[in-house]
Scaffold this motif. Sequence first.
Motif, mmCIF file in Angstrom:
data_model
loop_
_atom_site.group_PDB
_atom_site.id
_atom_site.type_symbol
_atom_site.label_atom_id
_atom_site.label_comp_id
_atom_site.label_asym_id
_atom_site.label_seq_id
_atom_site.Cartn_x
_atom_site.Cartn_y
_atom_site.Cartn_z
ATOM 1 N N GLY B 71 0.805 -1.203 0.000
ATOM 2 C CA GLY B 71 0.000 0.000 0.000
ATOM 3 C C GLY B 71 0.840 1.256 0.000
ATOM 4 N N GLN B 72 2.166 1.087 -0.185
ATOM 5 C CA GLN B 72 3.070 2.232 -0.168
ATOM 6 C C GLN B 72 3.635 2.423 -1.573
ATOM 7 O OE1 GLN B 72 5.532 0.586 2.838
ATOM 8 N NE2 GLN B 72 4.327 1.408 4.515
ATOM 9 N N SER B 73 3.035 3.330 -2.333
ATOM 10 C CA SER B 73 3.400 3.559 -3.718
ATOM 11 C C SER B 73 3.426 2.217 -4.457
ATOM 12 C CB SER B 73 4.735 4.298 -3.816
ATOM 13 O OG SER B 73 4.894 4.791 -5.121
ATOM 14 N N PHE B 74 4.398 2.029 -5.371
ATOM 15 C CA PHE B 74 4.420 0.770 -6.124
ATOM 16 C C PHE B 74 5.489 -0.163 -5.583
ATOM 17 C CE2 PHE B 74 2.288 3.660 -8.990
ATOM 18 C CZ PHE B 74 1.222 2.882 -9.403
ATOM 19 N N ASP B 75 5.892 0.067 -4.356
ATOM 20 C CA ASP B 75 6.958 -0.730 -3.759
ATOM 21 C C ASP B 75 6.349 -1.831 -2.905
ATOM 22 O OD1 ASP B 75 9.055 -1.811 -2.444
ATOM 23 O OD2 ASP B 75 9.783 0.056 -1.562
ATOM 24 N N ASN B 76 6.299 -3.038 -3.453
ATOM 25 C CA ASN B 76 5.776 -4.150 -2.668
ATOM 26 C C ASN B 76 6.884 -5.090 -2.214
ATOM 27 O OD1 ASN B 76 2.984 -3.433 -2.753
ATOM 28 N ND2 ASN B 76 3.083 -3.897 -4.940
ATOM 29 N N THR B 77 8.132 -4.709 -2.503
ATOM 30 C CA THR B 77 9.256 -5.505 -2.017
ATOM 31 C C THR B 77 9.586 -5.102 -0.587
ATOM 32 O OG1 THR B 77 10.072 -5.539 -4.272
ATOM 33 C CG2 THR B 77 11.603 -6.229 -2.564
ATOM 34 N N GLY B 78 9.519 -3.792 -0.328
ATOM 35 C CA GLY B 78 9.659 -3.311 1.039
ATOM 36 C C GLY B 78 11.073 -3.061 1.476
ATOM 37 N N MET B 79 11.892 -4.105 1.469
ATOM 38 C CA MET B 79 13.256 -3.898 1.972
ATOM 39 C C MET B 79 14.164 -5.015 1.491
ATOM 40 S SD MET B 79 12.801 -5.056 5.900
ATOM 41 C CE MET B 79 12.019 -6.595 6.344
ATOM 42 N N LEU B 80 15.457 -4.767 1.629
ATOM 43 C CA LEU B 80 16.432 -5.818 1.369
ATOM 44 C C LEU B 80 16.290 -6.872 2.459
ATOM 45 C CD1 LEU B 80 19.571 -3.660 0.536
ATOM 46 C CD2 LEU B 80 18.170 -4.928 -1.084
ATOM 47 N N SER B 81 16.501 -8.124 2.091
ATOM 48 C CA SER B 81 16.388 -9.181 3.091
ATOM 49 C C SER B 81 17.304 -10.325 2.691
ATOM 50 C CB SER B 81 14.938 -9.676 3.157
ATOM 51 O OG SER B 81 14.662 -10.461 2.020
ATOM 52 N N ALA B 82 17.210 -11.420 3.424
ATOM 53 C CA ALA B 82 18.045 -12.580 3.123
ATOM 54 C C ALA B 82 17.734 -13.123 1.729
ATOM 55 C CB ALA B 82 17.826 -13.659 4.179
ATOM 56 N N TYR B 155 25.694 -11.772 14.231
ATOM 57 C CA TYR B 155 26.327 -10.565 14.749
ATOM 58 C C TYR B 155 26.569 -9.530 13.648
ATOM 59 C CZ TYR B 155 29.314 -7.740 17.769
ATOM 60 O OH TYR B 155 29.853 -6.719 18.503
ATOM 61 N N CYS B 156 26.653 -9.969 12.398
ATOM 62 C CA CYS B 156 26.849 -9.029 11.298
ATOM 63 C C CYS B 156 25.588 -8.190 11.062
ATOM 64 C CB CYS B 156 27.224 -9.769 10.025
ATOM 65 S SG CYS B 156 26.121 -11.131 9.626
ATOM 66 N N VAL B 157 24.436 -8.727 11.484
ATOM 67 C CA VAL B 157 23.168 -8.034 11.199
ATOM 68 C C VAL B 157 23.109 -6.670 11.898
ATOM 69 C CG1 VAL B 157 20.656 -8.174 11.372
ATOM 70 C CG2 VAL B 157 21.972 -10.195 10.722
ATOM 71 N N PRO B 158 23.338 -6.585 13.231
ATOM 72 C CA PRO B 158 23.343 -5.248 13.848
ATOM 73 C C PRO B 158 24.597 -4.455 13.509
ATOM 74 C CG PRO B 158 23.893 -6.889 15.490
ATOM 75 C CD PRO B 158 23.498 -7.648 14.241
ATOM 76 N N ALA B 159 25.663 -5.118 13.037
ATOM 77 C CA ALA B 159 26.885 -4.378 12.690
ATOM 78 C C ALA B 159 26.655 -3.510 11.459
ATOM 79 C CB ALA B 159 28.040 -5.344 12.448
ATOM 80 N N CYS B 160 25.873 -3.997 10.509
ATOM 81 C CA CYS B 160 25.671 -3.277 9.247
ATOM 82 C C CYS B 160 24.945 -1.958 9.491
ATOM 83 C CB CYS B 160 24.869 -4.122 8.264
ATOM 84 S SG CYS B 160 24.502 -3.245 6.724
ATOM 85 N N PRO B 161 25.557 -0.820 9.095
ATOM 86 C CA PRO B 161 24.890 0.464 9.321
ATOM 87 C C PRO B 161 23.787 0.759 8.308
ATOM 88 C CG PRO B 161 27.077 0.810 8.386
ATOM 89 C CD PRO B 161 26.893 -0.673 8.513
ATOM 90 N N GLY B 163 21.467 -1.741 7.328
ATOM 91 C CA GLY B 163 20.361 -2.693 7.447
ATOM 92 C C GLY B 163 20.277 -3.637 6.263
ATOM 93 N N VAL B 164 21.435 -4.066 5.744
ATOM 94 C CA VAL B 164 21.445 -4.907 4.550
ATOM 95 C C VAL B 164 21.494 -6.399 4.901
ATOM 96 C CG1 VAL B 164 22.787 -5.561 2.525
ATOM 97 C CG2 VAL B 164 22.460 -3.147 3.046
ATOM 98 N N VAL B 165 22.507 -6.796 5.663
ATOM 99 C CA VAL B 165 22.702 -8.222 5.935
ATOM 100 C C VAL B 165 21.499 -8.745 6.714
ATOM 101 C CG1 VAL B 165 24.416 -9.915 6.637
ATOM 102 C CG2 VAL B 165 25.073 -7.540 6.346
ATOM 103 N N ALA B 166 21.029 -9.923 6.327
ATOM 104 C CA ALA B 166 19.842 -10.456 6.994
ATOM 105 C C ALA B 166 19.972 -11.954 7.184
ATOM 106 C CB ALA B 166 18.589 -10.142 6.182
ATOM 107 N N LEU B 167 19.344 -12.411 8.250
ATOM 108 C CA LEU B 167 19.388 -13.824 8.574
ATOM 109 C C LEU B 167 18.181 -14.523 7.971
ATOM 110 C CD1 LEU B 167 21.032 -15.569 10.973
ATOM 111 C CD2 LEU B 167 18.680 -15.716 11.727
#
Lengths: 349, 302
Positions: B71-82, B155-161, B163-167
Amino acid sequence: MTSDRFGGDAARHPLAPTGQVPGTAGRSGAMRRDWAGETDYGRAQLKPAPFSPSVVGGYVFLAGLSGSSALIGALADLTQKRPGERRDVTRRAHYLALLAPTIGSALLVYDLHTPQRFYNMMRVAKKTSPMSIGTWLLLGFSAAAGAGGVAQIATDLEPHWRWPHRIAKVAQVPAALFGAGISTYTAALVSATSTPVWAAAPRATAVRFASSSIATAAAVLAGSSVSSPMRRKLADLLLAALGVEIAATYVVAKQLDGAGIGKARFGRWAWIERIVAGGFGTLLPAALLVGSRLLGRRSAKLDRTAGYLATAGSLAFRIAFLGHGMESASRPEISLRFAQPDNLPTAKR
Amino acid sequence: MGLHERIHHYPQSDLDGVIPNESELTGGVTIEPGRSYGFFTDTTVCIGCKACEVACKEWNNLPADSIGLTGQSFDNTGMLSANTWRHVAFVEREGDRGVRAAEQAPFQSGWLMMSDVCKHCHNAPCLEACPTGAIFKTEFDTVVVQQDICNGCGYCVPACPFGVVALNEVDGKVHKCTLCYDRLKGGLEPACAKACPTESIQFGELSDLHEKARERIGVLHERGVEQAYLYGTPDGPGATGDLGHLNAFFLLTERPEVYNLPAAPTRASNRVRPSLTTGVATIGALALLAIGLFSSDRGEGR
């Protein structure tokens, strides 16, 4: 093309026209004014650590308790002249030191998402990674505390044997040194991340973690088998550690405010941290200890109650602080504010 | 970009195998170990087609994350993830509080579109935090997670400034863009850059990309797009706090926050030393106090 959504100024001049940018141009007033709090549809900008706060918090608590117990036990052994004074403290210290290597390590492995590969932690040693530093500190501590624990069991079984005493005497030195390490490296573990609440005050957070470790050890070491003069000394140490922790807690809060992310101090976990860990875990026991001293006659019961409260408070603090940080990472208005140029280290600004 | 002369060696539509150094034909880049490679993502020419997202999923065999509508513009992917290593952000500029404006200025796009990706930082916080050595710098100066080593400590997940790396909770490992490490080894440019129809995503040697980006900024400024700037170039926004530079950098026309990017990220490992020294000093001070207390005879007679 000015859009209300981004605020008038921000839409016209997102950055200086030459492509000059935060960080290079310095913290000019215009740069600070420009970010009007925009987020990308309120989506999280960071990903919170995929830790379980209670599992990792439980480990941090046990590491502090075991590490500081080994340290204080060794100090008692080295400073107390009368064997009767030190025997029970060192005995308790030897057993408490076994908690981190056993239950603590198990908690750490349990929190891995591929636990069968836990041994990969021993592939490398990296000074940039507190988790790697901690792996080796915990391994060293486990060896020393394990030797001390075996010696203590042998002493308890056959008090007339002499060799366990010698082993315990030697092993307590590395156990104390590694113990100091595992009591406090867990602060670096959280601070060396991009999670705003963990990263905003690395030094004050380290003071909190370290003093909380000493406080729990002082509280738990003062068991009923320990002589009452020794118990009083441990209560004095507990009061001092609580005092340091309360001061550091105040400094952390001030530094979060200073970094512009004071809003982060009012989430669900932040309230648990404030009331359970801060109020009932540090302020109340400190007040009880001061009260028992002001009354003139020190009450063993008050000291003991303060010890229970401080121990439970330390556990609550570790768990709530982890949750508090993860909460802050999920809030873009916090993380984007934290990553503004005015929060860069002074030298790099 | 003109056609490479070697293109005439491959007139047929069926190929027996991979074209040697195919990247020379598709991206004008020769891929050699020992050099720095990266992405230059020019958001001003992104049309939001999401070919990069699809190409990435296809090549890397990544499953879909969600098939709902945000429901947010045409972005239905939302975010980078694993499972999503390219994410095209759609930022709707017109309108107010989620309500689209009825009219648009002529010849203007109502959206900012930006294909987000792992930044492959020079001093990568995820790499520095990784306690197993699973995350490493490749011979192409990119940052990759070795899936056979990662033990999912996270531990890399909170290290990334960023918000890219994901489990991935299913396989218990962390994942992120590899800058198509396997393709680079085979002389192919990354799938997203090859698929991009507008050259919004350009793959190449970092120094070349920096030069192209500076030229592009010059052109845009000349045309009156004064707000255009680079994010992630040395000493620029996004490359602050000792991160060095970002091998995947961007040309933006709005504040970084509008694209969900931090204006001034920092290098997490710089906080290790202050934390450890202060913590050990605190322990030391309280230990000295303990020695003082234990050595005193005060209170023993009571």
